[in-house]
Write a protein that holds these residues in place. Structure first.
Motif, mmCIF file in Angstrom:
data_model
loop_
_atom_site.group_PDB
_atom_site.id
_atom_site.type_symbol
_atom_site.label_atom_id
_atom_site.label_comp_id
_atom_site.label_asym_id
_atom_site.label_seq_id
_atom_site.Cartn_x
_atom_site.Cartn_y
_atom_site.Cartn_z
ATOM 1 N N HIS A 173 9.050 1.078 -4.759
ATOM 2 C CA HIS A 173 9.873 2.268 -4.546
ATOM 3 C C HIS A 173 11.223 1.994 -3.892
ATOM 4 O O HIS A 173 12.191 2.663 -4.237
ATOM 5 C CB HIS A 173 9.091 3.343 -3.767
ATOM 6 C CG HIS A 173 8.932 3.096 -2.315
ATOM 7 N ND1 HIS A 173 7.907 2.358 -1.795
ATOM 8 C CD2 HIS A 173 9.679 3.525 -1.265
ATOM 9 C CE1 HIS A 173 8.020 2.326 -0.484
ATOM 10 N NE2 HIS A 173 9.082 3.014 -0.135
ATOM 11 N N GLN A 188 0.809 -1.216 0.000
ATOM 12 C CA GLN A 188 0.000 0.000 0.000
ATOM 13 C C GLN A 188 0.844 1.269 0.000
ATOM 14 O O GLN A 188 0.309 2.363 0.100
ATOM 15 C CB GLN A 188 -0.918 0.043 1.241
ATOM 16 C CG GLN A 188 -2.003 -0.992 1.235
ATOM 17 C CD GLN A 188 -1.558 -2.318 1.813
ATOM 18 O OE1 GLN A 188 -0.609 -2.385 2.577
ATOM 19 N NE2 GLN A 188 -2.238 -3.389 1.441
ATOM 20 N N GLY A 212 2.848 4.445 -1.106
ATOM 21 C CA GLY A 212 2.600 5.359 -2.214
ATOM 22 C C GLY A 212 3.689 6.391 -2.349
ATOM 23 O O GLY A 212 3.409 7.562 -2.543
ATOM 24 N N GLY A 237 4.768 3.370 -5.650
ATOM 25 C CA GLY A 237 4.123 2.215 -5.041
ATOM 26 C C GLY A 237 5.083 1.287 -4.330
ATOM 27 O O GLY A 237 6.125 1.706 -3.825
ATOM 28 N N PHE A 238 4.735 0.008 -4.336
ATOM 29 C CA PHE A 238 5.477 -0.967 -3.535
ATOM 30 C C PHE A 238 6.896 -1.221 -4.024
ATOM 31 O O PHE A 238 7.726 -1.743 -3.285
ATOM 32 C CB PHE A 238 4.714 -2.296 -3.480
ATOM 33 C CG PHE A 238 4.725 -3.063 -4.777
ATOM 34 C CD1 PHE A 238 5.678 -4.036 -4.994
ATOM 35 C CD2 PHE A 238 3.788 -2.800 -5.759
ATOM 36 C CE1 PHE A 238 5.703 -4.742 -6.179
ATOM 37 C CE2 PHE A 238 3.798 -3.511 -6.945
ATOM 38 C CZ PHE A 238 4.747 -4.482 -7.154
#
Length: 77
Positions: free
Chosen positions: A47, A37, A39, A44-45
């Motif tokens: 990163h 989850q 952001g 998103g995941f």
């Protein structure tokens, strides 16, 4: 290849612990479970890998310049 993987992993660990040290030391499993989850800047995941790759490439370029200038100094002597 092994050396580069170790450098990439070290950059990943330094960035991860540097940015999220409170979360990793207080509740690491919960922090990992919230990764889907995440952001971060719309990435998103994934990163952590994107930021690690960006820093790794920057370091790779700097190491390349360092080797380039080191090689030129040896040739001048």
């Amino acid at each position: 290849m092994k050396k580069e993987f170790i450098i990439f992993t070290a950059v990943f660990m330094v960035l991860t612990l540097g940015m999220h040290h409170k979360e990793w030391f207080s509740h690491p499993i919960e922090h990992l479970s919230h990764l889907p989850q995440a952001g971060a800047y719309g990435i998103g995941f994934i990163h952590p890998l994107v930021f690690t790759l960006a820093v790794y490439l920057l370091l790779w370029i700097l190491r390349g310049f360092s080797r380039l200038f080191k090689g030129n100094k040896k040739g001048l002597k």
